[in-house]
Design a protein around this motif. Structure first.
Motif, PDB file in Angstrom:
ATOM      1  N   GLU A 157     -42.094 -17.564 -12.638  1.00  0.00           N
ATOM      2  CA  GLU A 157     -41.486 -18.888 -12.700  1.00  0.00           C
ATOM      3  C   GLU A 157     -40.323 -19.051 -11.720  1.00  0.00           C
ATOM      4  OE1 GLU A 157     -40.364 -19.703 -16.688  1.00  0.00           O
ATOM      5  OE2 GLU A 157     -42.437 -19.605 -17.478  1.00  0.00           O
ATOM      6  N   GLY A 158     -39.789 -17.945 -11.241  1.00  0.00           N
ATOM      7  CA  GLY A 158     -38.696 -18.013 -10.266  1.00  0.00           C
ATOM      8  C   GLY A 158     -38.945 -17.040  -9.134  1.00  0.00           C
ATOM      9  N   ALA A 159     -38.236 -17.246  -8.039  1.00  0.00           N
ATOM     10  CA  ALA A 159     -38.394 -16.393  -6.861  1.00  0.00           C
ATOM     11  C   ALA A 159     -37.657 -15.066  -7.054  1.00  0.00           C
ATOM     12  CB  ALA A 159     -37.887 -17.110  -5.628  1.00  0.00           C
ATOM     13  N   VAL A 160     -38.233 -14.027  -6.492  1.00  0.00           N
ATOM     14  CA  VAL A 160     -37.609 -12.699  -6.471  1.00  0.00           C
ATOM     15  C   VAL A 160     -37.150 -12.435  -5.045  1.00  0.00           C
ATOM     16  CG1 VAL A 160     -37.942 -10.222  -6.805  1.00  0.00           C
ATOM     17  CG2 VAL A 160     -39.035 -11.847  -8.355  1.00  0.00           C
ATOM     18  N   ASN A 161     -35.919 -11.994  -4.883  1.00  0.00           N
ATOM     19  CA  ASN A 161     -35.346 -11.692  -3.579  1.00  0.00           C
ATOM     20  C   ASN A 161     -35.070 -10.196  -3.451  1.00  0.00           C
ATOM     21  OD1 ASN A 161     -35.264 -14.476  -2.834  1.00  0.00           O
ATOM     22  ND2 ASN A 161     -33.342 -14.712  -3.993  1.00  0.00           N
ATOM     23  N   VAL A 162     -35.428  -9.649  -2.300  1.00  0.00           N
ATOM     24  CA  VAL A 162     -35.198  -8.232  -2.005  1.00  0.00           C
ATOM     25  C   VAL A 162     -34.369  -8.156  -0.734  1.00  0.00           C
ATOM     26  CG1 VAL A 162     -36.241  -5.987  -1.492  1.00  0.00           C
ATOM     27  CG2 VAL A 162     -37.373  -7.560  -3.079  1.00  0.00           C
ATOM     28  N   MET A 163     -33.219  -7.468  -0.793  1.00  0.00           N
ATOM     29  CA  MET A 163     -32.313  -7.341   0.354  1.00  0.00           C
ATOM     30  C   MET A 163     -31.960  -5.863   0.549  1.00  0.00           C
ATOM     31  SD  MET A 163     -29.938 -10.564  -0.769  1.00  0.00           S
ATOM     32  CE  MET A 163     -30.217 -10.115  -2.494  1.00  0.00           C
ATOM     33  N   MET A 164     -32.112  -5.370   1.765  1.00  0.00           N
ATOM     34  CA  MET A 164     -31.818  -3.978   2.096  1.00  0.00           C
ATOM     35  C   MET A 164     -30.585  -3.938   2.990  1.00  0.00           C
ATOM     36  SD  MET A 164     -35.649  -2.394   2.637  1.00  0.00           S
ATOM     37  CE  MET A 164     -36.270  -3.753   3.619  1.00  0.00           C
ATOM     38  N   TYR A 165     -29.703  -2.966   2.687  1.00  0.00           N
ATOM     39  CA  TYR A 165     -28.425  -2.871   3.381  1.00  0.00           C
ATOM     40  C   TYR A 165     -28.246  -1.484   4.002  1.00  0.00           C
ATOM     41  CZ  TYR A 165     -26.915  -7.169   1.034  1.00  0.00           C
ATOM     42  OH  TYR A 165     -26.806  -8.488   0.589  1.00  0.00           O
TER      43      TYR A 165
END
Length: 257
Positions: free
Chosen positions: A230-238
């Protein structure tokens, strides 16, 4: 005898009518015993002399007979020492070669692959507390898919490096590591921060369920959470504090560019 004649004359008995009997003298008892002991002693000496003569004759026979001369006791030499088994020497040489080979591998990897796993392990043995420090860069990791291959969704990567998707599926970490933080709630969604090394980390937000807690080990093949789509999933690599955008997501597979 004279005493008996005198005694007959004193009684006025004619001497012709007196019968004189000579009583045999008896040796004292102790003299008889001494005689018997002497005879026994003489007999024992004779027997011993005869035995000595027999032994002497046997000795002479041995000396004259060559068969007796050859039957001397053979002197035995000390037992020879057992020779060392050849396989033990080969095993020792093999162990020495293995140690030399291991030292060579460590030496060359220390020169050409400073941040390799074996160097990190060896440094940990000699540096004590710093053994837990993982100084690998993000480029030392091979990225894994964040969703299964059978999930029908499109992964998009923004110019800044934020990967986004919307689907009902399990969500995976792009690399193995340790859960550093878990924030949020079921109403607002959960955010999980995974620490891969001292310089590389990943933040995953928009999860409806989180399977792990702080300090748990993270495997790239085990999901960290779940989204209901139902919602977006965000993946961020640092890399440190810098958001990475040097990767691509084609066919749901991640790779460094």
């Amino acid at each position: 005898m004279d005493d008996e004649i005198d005694y007959a004359e004193m009684l006025e008995i004619p001497v012709e009518t007196v019968t004189v009997r000579k009583r045999e003298s008896r040796k004292p008892r102790h003299e008889a015993q001494n005689g018997d002991l002497s005879e026994q002693l003489v007999a024992e000496v004779n027997e011993r002399m005869e035995g000595a003569d027999g032994e002497t004759s046997a000795t002479e026979a041995e000396a004259s007979d060559p068969n007796f001369a050859e039957s001397k006791q053979i002197e035995r030499s000390e037992k020879p020492k057992k020779a060392k088994k050849p396989w033990a020497k080969k095993l020792l040489i093999g162990e020495l070669a293995a140690v030399v080979g291991l030292c060579a591998v460590i030496f060359f990897t220390n020169i050409f692959m400073v941040d390799s796993a074996i160097n990190t392990f060896v440094r940990g043995l000699f540096q004590g507390e710093t053994s837990t420090v993982d100084t690998r860069e993000y480029s030392d990791f091979k990225l894994s898919p964040v969703v299964n291959d059978n999930v029908d969704t499109a992964l998009t990567v923004s110019e800044t490096g934020v990967l986004s998707f919307t689907a009902k599926c399990s969500v995976y970490s792009p690399a193995s590591g340790t859960v550093k933080k878990v924030n949020g709630s079921k109403d607002t969604g959960y955010t999980v921060e995974v620490k891969h090394s001292e310089k590389f980390s990943t933040i995953i937000s928009g999860l409806d369920t989180v399977y792990l807690t702080e300090g748990d080990k993270v495997m790239s093949t085990i999901p960290v959470g779940y989204t209901d789509g139902e919602g977006a999933v965000n993946v961020m690599m640092y890399s440190g504090d810098t958001l990475l955008n040097c990767y691509s997501a084609e066919d749901n597979k991640l790779a460094w560019t």
